[in-house]
Design a protein around this motif. Structure first.
Motif, short mmCIF file in Angstrom:
data_model
loop_
_atom_site.label_atom_id
_atom_site.label_comp_id
_atom_site.label_asym_id
_atom_site.label_seq_id
_atom_site.Cartn_x
_atom_site.Cartn_y
_atom_site.Cartn_z
N PRO A 106 29.13 91.85 48.86
CA PRO A 106 29.69 93.17 49.13
C PRO A 106 29.29 93.68 50.51
O PRO A 106 28.27 93.29 51.06
N GLY A 107 30.11 94.56 51.06
CA GLY A 107 29.81 95.19 52.34
C GLY A 107 30.10 94.34 53.55
O GLY A 107 29.52 94.55 54.62
N LEU A 108 31.02 93.38 53.42
CA LEU A 108 31.41 92.57 54.58
C LEU A 108 32.03 93.48 55.62
O LEU A 108 32.91 94.29 55.32
N ARG A 109 31.55 93.38 56.86
CA ARG A 109 32.12 94.16 57.97
C ARG A 109 32.98 93.21 58.79
O ARG A 109 32.48 92.27 59.39
N LEU A 110 34.27 93.46 58.80
CA LEU A 110 35.23 92.63 59.50
C LEU A 110 35.72 93.41 60.70
O LEU A 110 36.45 94.39 60.55
N ARG A 111 35.31 93.03 61.90
CA ARG A 111 35.67 93.75 63.11
C ARG A 111 36.83 93.04 63.79
O ARG A 111 36.70 91.92 64.25
N HIS A 112 37.96 93.70 63.81
CA HIS A 112 39.22 93.24 64.40
C HIS A 112 39.83 92.12 63.58
O HIS A 112 40.98 92.18 63.23
N GLY A 113 39.08 91.07 63.28
CA GLY A 113 39.53 90.06 62.35
C GLY A 113 40.38 88.95 62.91
O GLY A 113 40.40 87.87 62.36
N VAL A 114 41.10 89.18 63.97
CA VAL A 114 42.03 88.18 64.48
C VAL A 114 41.29 86.89 64.83
O VAL A 114 40.25 86.91 65.48
N GLY A 115 41.81 85.78 64.36
CA GLY A 115 41.23 84.48 64.69
C GLY A 115 40.02 84.10 63.86
O GLY A 115 39.36 83.12 64.16
N VAL A 116 39.72 84.85 62.81
CA VAL A 116 38.58 84.51 61.94
C VAL A 116 39.01 83.36 61.02
O VAL A 116 40.05 83.42 60.37
N VAL A 117 38.19 82.30 61.00
CA VAL A 117 38.46 81.14 60.15
C VAL A 117 37.21 80.86 59.33
O VAL A 117 36.15 80.59 59.89
N VAL A 118 37.33 80.96 58.00
CA VAL A 118 36.20 80.73 57.10
C VAL A 118 36.59 79.65 56.11
O VAL A 118 37.58 79.79 55.39
N ASN A 119 35.81 78.58 56.07
CA ASN A 119 36.03 77.52 55.11
C ASN A 119 35.70 78.04 53.72
O ASN A 119 34.72 78.76 53.55
N PRO A 120 36.50 77.67 52.70
CA PRO A 120 36.24 78.17 51.34
C PRO A 120 34.87 77.79 50.79
O PRO A 120 34.35 78.46 49.90
N GLY A 121 34.24 76.75 51.31
CA GLY A 121 32.92 76.32 50.85
C GLY A 121 31.78 77.13 51.44
O GLY A 121 30.62 76.93 51.07
N THR A 122 32.08 78.06 52.33
CA THR A 122 31.06 78.89 52.97
C THR A 122 30.58 79.97 52.00
O THR A 122 31.36 80.47 51.20
N THR A 123 29.32 80.33 52.09
CA THR A 123 28.76 81.44 51.32
C THR A 123 28.34 82.53 52.29
O THR A 123 27.61 82.26 53.24
N ILE A 124 28.82 83.75 52.04
CA ILE A 124 28.52 84.89 52.91
C ILE A 124 27.79 85.94 52.08
O ILE A 124 28.28 86.37 51.04
N GLY A 125 26.64 86.39 52.56
CA GLY A 125 25.82 87.38 51.85
C GLY A 125 26.33 88.80 52.02
O GLY A 125 27.41 89.04 52.55
#
Length: 189
Positions: free
Chosen positions: A77-96
């Motif tokens: 929770p609380g992911l801060r997405l700034r602008h966002g354009v060009g963000v690429v995240v592999n589905p196997g990634t873990t984000i806190g």
């Protein structure tokens, strides 16, 4: 209420608070949380709702907005997405929780499909940074703009991007920027 619905609502509240001045980010993250909720819901209704919401999400975010953040990615929770354009995240990634991703960030695999990073809580990742492979970025670390991370980062550490060097082309000896000419006459390099 279902546990999936409760998790979605809690995460969405935290995402909304973290992105107050970023309506596009709130829109994307709300849709992401709805997709994740239906993905966790068992049965035919959950599966059908997931296919519909995730299909629209993929078209809108990846094809139109240029944000590749799959619903199958574990995102705190609380992911801060700034602008966002060009963000690429592999589905196997873990984000806190409380992580900030700026535009142009890539979080991906290196050798195999599940060789992906773990980003712990309160990490900030700068513009154009790349984190690849099975690395852990420790809690509260900061990754600078355009940094390339392929090794573990300890908690609270700062990773700077490669230094910028200005190199002047030398077409002939004595041309402006030719340090050999200055060194030969006793000048500073």
């Amino acid at each position: 209420m279902s546990a999936a619905r409760d998790r979605m609502r809690d995460a969405w509240r935290a995402d909304r608070a973290a992105n107050l001045r970023y309506p596009k980010s709130r829109f994307v993250l709300r849709w992401l949380r709805v997709c994740q909720r239906w993905r966790e819901t068992p049965g035919r209704v959950g599966r059908a709702a997931y296919v519909l919401t995730a299909g629209g999400y993929k078209i809108a975010t990846e094809w139109v907005l240029g944000i590749e953040l799959p619903p199958s990615t574990r995102v705190g929770p609380g992911l801060r997405l700034r602008h966002g354009v060009g963000v690429v995240v592999n589905p196997g990634t873990t984000i806190g929780r409380g992580v900030m991703l700026r535009h142009g960030v890539t979080l991906g695999n290196r050798r195999t499909a599940d060789d992906c990073p773990t980003i712990e809580d309160d990490v900030e990742i700068g513009v154009g940074a790349v984190v690849i492979g099975a690395v852990t970025v420790g809690r509260g670390a900061r990754i600078g703009p355009y940094a390339v991370v392929v090794k573990d980062v300890p908690p609270g550490a700062v990773v700077r991007s490669p230094r910028a060097e200005v190199v002047m082309p030398t077409s002939r000896p004595g041309a402006p920027g030719d340090t050999r000419a200055r060194e030969a006459i006793g000048g500073a390099a």
